[in-house]
Scaffold this motif. Structure first.
Motif, PDB file in Angstrom:
ATOM      1  N   ALA A  70       0.831  -1.209   0.000  1.00 31.38           N
ATOM      2  CA  ALA A  70       0.000   0.000   0.000  1.00 31.38           C
ATOM      3  C   ALA A  70       0.863   1.256   0.000  1.00 31.38           C
ATOM      4  O   ALA A  70       0.572   2.224  -0.714  1.00 31.38           O
ATOM      5  CB  ALA A  70      -0.940  -0.004   1.207  1.00 31.38           C
ATOM      6  N   ALA A  71       1.946   1.251   0.773  1.00 28.36           N
ATOM      7  CA  ALA A  71       2.836   2.413   0.833  1.00 28.36           C
ATOM      8  C   ALA A  71       3.474   2.689  -0.523  1.00 28.36           C
ATOM      9  O   ALA A  71       3.564   3.839  -0.964  1.00 28.36           O
ATOM     10  CB  ALA A  71       3.905   2.200   1.895  1.00 28.36           C
ATOM     11  N   VAL A  72       3.904   1.630  -1.179  1.00 29.18           N
ATOM     12  CA  VAL A  72       4.533   1.773  -2.490  1.00 29.18           C
ATOM     13  C   VAL A  72       3.512   2.286  -3.514  1.00 29.18           C
ATOM     14  O   VAL A  72       3.818   3.176  -4.316  1.00 29.18           O
ATOM     15  CB  VAL A  72       5.159   0.430  -2.927  1.00 29.18           C
ATOM     16  N   LEU A  73       2.313   1.763  -3.467  1.00 26.91           N
ATOM     17  CA  LEU A  73       1.285   2.227  -4.408  1.00 26.91           C
ATOM     18  C   LEU A  73       0.901   3.683  -4.149  1.00 26.91           C
ATOM     19  O   LEU A  73       0.666   4.439  -5.092  1.00 26.91           O
ATOM     20  CB  LEU A  73       0.055   1.316  -4.347  1.00 26.91           C
ATOM     21  N   ARG A  74       0.863   4.093  -2.882  1.00 31.19           N
ATOM     22  CA  ARG A  74       0.589   5.511  -2.574  1.00 31.19           C
ATOM     23  C   ARG A  74       1.692   6.403  -3.127  1.00 31.19           C
ATOM     24  O   ARG A  74       1.416   7.472  -3.679  1.00 31.19           O
ATOM     25  CB  ARG A  74       0.450   5.716  -1.064  1.00 31.19           C
ATOM     26  N   ALA A  75       2.925   5.968  -2.987  1.00 30.17           N
ATOM     27  CA  ALA A  75       4.047   6.748  -3.530  1.00 30.17           C
ATOM     28  C   ALA A  75       3.945   6.843  -5.051  1.00 30.17           C
ATOM     29  O   ALA A  75       4.123   7.918  -5.635  1.00 30.17           O
ATOM     30  CB  ALA A  75       5.377   6.106  -3.130  1.00 30.17           C
ATOM     31  N   MET A  76       3.632   5.727  -5.668  1.00 26.36           N
ATOM     32  CA  MET A  76       3.512   5.683  -7.125  1.00 26.36           C
ATOM     33  C   MET A  76       2.402   6.619  -7.602  1.00 26.36           C
ATOM     34  O   MET A  76       2.584   7.403  -8.534  1.00 26.36           O
ATOM     35  CB  MET A  76       3.231   4.245  -7.561  1.00 26.36           C
ATOM     36  N   GLN A  77       1.249   6.557  -6.948  1.00 20.86           N
ATOM     37  CA  GLN A  77       0.107   7.386  -7.337  1.00 20.86           C
ATOM     38  C   GLN A  77       0.307   8.857  -6.969  1.00 20.86           C
ATOM     39  O   GLN A  77      -0.178   9.738  -7.666  1.00 20.86           O
ATOM     40  CB  GLN A  77      -1.165   6.848  -6.685  1.00 20.86           C
ATOM     41  N   GLY A  78       1.044   9.108  -5.897  1.00 25.43           N
ATOM     42  CA  GLY A  78       1.246  10.473  -5.442  1.00 25.43           C
ATOM     43  C   GLY A  78       2.286  11.248  -6.225  1.00 25.43           C
ATOM     44  O   GLY A  78       2.338  12.472  -6.155  1.00 25.43           O
ATOM     45  N   HIS A  79       3.123  10.530  -6.973  1.00 29.41           N
ATOM     46  CA  HIS A  79       4.209  11.184  -7.716  1.00 29.41           C
ATOM     47  C   HIS A  79       4.300  10.611  -9.132  1.00 29.41           C
ATOM     48  O   HIS A  79       5.349  10.092  -9.542  1.00 29.41           O
ATOM     49  CB  HIS A  79       5.525  11.007  -6.964  1.00 29.41           C
ATOM     50  N   PRO A  80       3.208  10.737  -9.908  1.00 27.65           N
ATOM     51  CA  PRO A  80       3.185  10.122 -11.241  1.00 27.65           C
ATOM     52  C   PRO A  80       4.173  10.734 -12.227  1.00 27.65           C
ATOM     53  O   PRO A  80       4.525  10.083 -13.213  1.00 27.65           O
ATOM     54  CB  PRO A  80       1.736  10.334 -11.695  1.00 27.65           C
ATOM     55  N   GLU A  81       4.607  11.944 -11.982  1.00 26.92           N
ATOM     56  CA  GLU A  81       5.515  12.624 -12.911  1.00 26.92           C
ATOM     57  C   GLU A  81       6.971  12.597 -12.435  1.00 26.92           C
ATOM     58  O   GLU A  81       7.815  13.305 -12.994  1.00 26.92           O
ATOM     59  CB  GLU A  81       5.067  14.082 -13.100  1.00 26.92           C
ATOM     60  N   THR A  82       7.270  11.795 -11.421  1.00 23.98           N
ATOM     61  CA  THR A  82       8.628  11.745 -10.881  1.00 23.98           C
ATOM     62  C   THR A  82       9.252  10.402 -11.237  1.00 23.98           C
ATOM     63  O   THR A  82       8.949   9.383 -10.603  1.00 23.98           O
ATOM     64  CB  THR A  82       8.610  11.951  -9.347  1.00 23.98           C
ATOM     65  N   PRO A  83      10.119  10.384 -12.248  1.00 28.52           N
ATOM     66  CA  PRO A  83      10.699   9.114 -12.705  1.00 28.52           C
ATOM     67  C   PRO A  83      11.412   8.324 -11.605  1.00 28.52           C
ATOM     68  O   PRO A  83      11.318   7.092 -11.588  1.00 28.52           O
ATOM     69  CB  PRO A  83      11.687   9.544 -13.795  1.00 28.52           C
ATOM     70  N   ALA A  84      12.090   9.006 -10.696  1.00 29.93           N
ATOM     71  CA  ALA A  84      12.811   8.283  -9.639  1.00 29.93           C
ATOM     72  C   ALA A  84      11.849   7.503  -8.753  1.00 29.93           C
ATOM     73  O   ALA A  84      12.149   6.376  -8.330  1.00 29.93           O
ATOM     74  CB  ALA A  84      13.645   9.252  -8.800  1.00 29.93           C
ATOM     75  N   GLN A  86       8.745   6.475  -9.687  1.00 30.85           N
ATOM     76  CA  GLN A  86       8.132   5.427 -10.506  1.00 30.85           C
ATOM     77  C   GLN A  86       9.070   4.231 -10.675  1.00 30.85           C
ATOM     78  O   GLN A  86       8.663   3.077 -10.542  1.00 30.85           O
ATOM     79  CB  GLN A  86       7.721   5.999 -11.868  1.00 30.85           C
ATOM     80  N   THR A  87      10.336   4.506 -10.947  1.00 32.59           N
ATOM     81  CA  THR A  87      11.309   3.429 -11.133  1.00 32.59           C
ATOM     82  C   THR A  87      11.515   2.635  -9.848  1.00 32.59           C
ATOM     83  O   THR A  87      11.509   1.398  -9.862  1.00 32.59           O
ATOM     84  CB  THR A  87      12.655   4.015 -11.599  1.00 32.59           C
ATOM     85  N   ALA A  88      11.677   3.336  -8.746  1.00 30.16           N
ATOM     86  CA  ALA A  88      11.912   2.648  -7.471  1.00 30.16           C
ATOM     87  C   ALA A  88      10.697   1.835  -7.037  1.00 30.16           C
ATOM     88  O   ALA A  88      10.843   0.711  -6.538  1.00 30.16           O
ATOM     89  CB  ALA A  88      12.295   3.662  -6.395  1.00 30.16           C
ATOM     90  N   THR A  89       9.491   2.388  -7.226  1.00 27.52           N
ATOM     91  CA  THR A  89       8.294   1.643  -6.819  1.00 27.52           C
ATOM     92  C   THR A  89       8.146   0.361  -7.626  1.00 27.52           C
ATOM     93  O   THR A  89       7.770  -0.674  -7.075  1.00 27.52           O
ATOM     94  CB  THR A  89       7.016   2.502  -6.938  1.00 27.52           C
ATOM     95  N   LEU A  90       8.451   0.436  -8.895  1.00 22.80           N
ATOM     96  CA  LEU A  90       8.377  -0.782  -9.714  1.00 22.80           C
ATOM     97  C   LEU A  90       9.378  -1.828  -9.235  1.00 22.80           C
ATOM     98  O   LEU A  90       9.064  -3.015  -9.190  1.00 22.80           O
ATOM     99  CB  LEU A  90       8.612  -0.453 -11.183  1.00 22.80           C
ATOM    100  N   GLY A  91      10.563  -1.379  -8.858  1.00 24.95           N
ATOM    101  CA  GLY A  91      11.557  -2.313  -8.335  1.00 24.95           C
ATOM    102  C   GLY A  91      11.081  -3.016  -7.082  1.00 24.95           C
ATOM    103  O   GLY A  91      11.274  -4.226  -6.919  1.00 24.95           O
ATOM    104  N   VAL A  92      10.439  -2.271  -6.206  1.00 26.64           N
ATOM    105  CA  VAL A  92       9.914  -2.880  -4.977  1.00 26.64           C
ATOM    106  C   VAL A  92       8.831  -3.897  -5.317  1.00 26.64           C
ATOM    107  O   VAL A  92       8.831  -5.022  -4.795  1.00 26.64           O
ATOM    108  CB  VAL A  92       9.359  -1.822  -4.001  1.00 26.64           C
TER     109      VAL A  92
END
Length: 113
Positions: A70-84, A86-92
């Protein structure tokens, strides 16, 4: 800076990763994500630390059970325009999906394809 330190320590060895998880480093990372959700740098660094902490099964299990998905998905959704972020969340998510118990959790929270 603490998040970067956790990330660096986790890259040292499998033993270091296990010890960090057993000592609760994953919980500290998730707590920082929760409290600083609007800070893209914190989210990217925290997810980078989680990538390192979830290489091994012990970390995959702890983060998966501890609200990490849930934390990773919140980060992903909260920062859709931040490549760093998006990349890190996908890795997790990739690392977490290696643990069979996490796959239904990931899909159940809407991240499955």
């Amino acid at each position: 800076q603490a998040l970067a330190t956790i990330m660096a320590l986790a890259t040292e060895s499998d033993v270091a990763q296990q010890r960090l998880v057993l000592e609760g480093a994953d919980s500290a990372v998730l707590l920082s994500m929760e409290h600083l959700l609007d800070d893209a740098h914190v989210q990217a660094t925290a997810c980078g630390a989680l990538v390192q902490l979830t290489y091994l099964e012990v970390g995959q299990k702890a983060v998966g059970e501890g609200g990490g998905i849930a934390a990773v998905l919140r980060a992903m959704q909260g920062h859709p325009e931040t490549p760093a972020v998006q990349t890190a969340t996908l890795g997790v998510l990739v690392n977490l999906s290696c643990h069979p118990d996490n796959v239904p959790r990931i899909v159940g929270q809407g991240a499955g394809v």
